[in-house]
Enzyme design. Structure first.
Site, PDB file in Angstrom:
ATOM      1  N   ASP A 136       0.861  -1.182   0.000  1.00 50.92           N
ATOM      2  CA  ASP A 136       0.000   0.000   0.000  1.00 50.92           C
ATOM      3  C   ASP A 136       0.895   1.230   0.000  1.00 50.92           C
ATOM      4  OD1 ASP A 136      -2.447  -1.394   0.095  1.00 50.92           O
ATOM      5  OD2 ASP A 136      -2.362  -1.539   2.272  1.00 50.92           O
ATOM      6  N   ASP A 160      -6.963  -1.363  -4.579  1.00 52.79           N
ATOM      7  CA  ASP A 160      -7.997  -0.956  -3.632  1.00 52.79           C
ATOM      8  C   ASP A 160      -8.903   0.116  -4.239  1.00 52.79           C
ATOM      9  OD1 ASP A 160      -6.823  -2.644  -1.730  1.00 52.79           O
ATOM     10  OD2 ASP A 160      -5.621  -1.021  -0.874  1.00 52.79           O
TER      11      ASP A 160
END
Length: 158
Positions: free
Chosen positions: A112, A132
């Site tokens: 991330d 995401d």
């Protein structure tokens, strides 16, 4: 039909490329400010699902992801024919699901890197990645499509 699979492939490629750039060029925990204090790149790893829940449950995520991928492909071929908005939403979901699935299988964790502070409410949004974002956009597209379909059905009944 194949252009929609192309959309999923594009999401996967963009997701994996951006994650590769982060892993290759940033130290874990490194933060690069883009727009202070609202947007930054932050090299982070997630061994769980959204917000780190179910950390370390790779076997569980593998089973769930395979089921989700099969479900998305099924719906794409059986329910979404002739419905380009629905098809696009499903392929965004597919690309996002596969993007994070690749990370879990290859790295054992998801990379991330997008760190966002939402002004007004001063909320530090959980760190996320392209996959995401694609999952979120896909869900929004599908919800809007369902509302549009329901509205069209109500007009037909009148």
């Amino acid at each position: 039909m194949w252009k929609f699979y192309g959309l999923a492939a594009f999401v996967i490629a963009l997701d994996q490329w951006t994650k590769w750039l982060v892993v290759k060029n940033m130290i874990l925990g490194e933060r690069i400010i883009m727009w202070d204090p609202y947007l930054a790149l932050l090299s982070h790893r997630n061994r769980g699902a959204a917000w780190g829940i179910l950390e370390g449950k790779i076997g569980f995520f593998t089973i769930v992801t395979v089921i989700v991928i099969i479900g998305i492909i099924y719906y794409f071929h059986k329910e979404a024919k002739g419905k380009p908005i629905f098809q696009a939403g499903l392929m965004m979901l597919l690309g996002g699901a596969i993007g994070n699935f690749i990370d879990r299988l290859w790295r054992g964790e998801v990379v991330d890197f997008v760190d966002v502070l939402i002004p007004i409410i001063n909320y530090d949004f959980p760190i996320f990645n392209v996959a995401d974002a694609a999952l979120t956009i896909g869900v929004v597209i599908i919800i809007l499509f369902v509302f549009q379909e329901e509205r069209a059905e109500k007009k037909k009944v009148k």
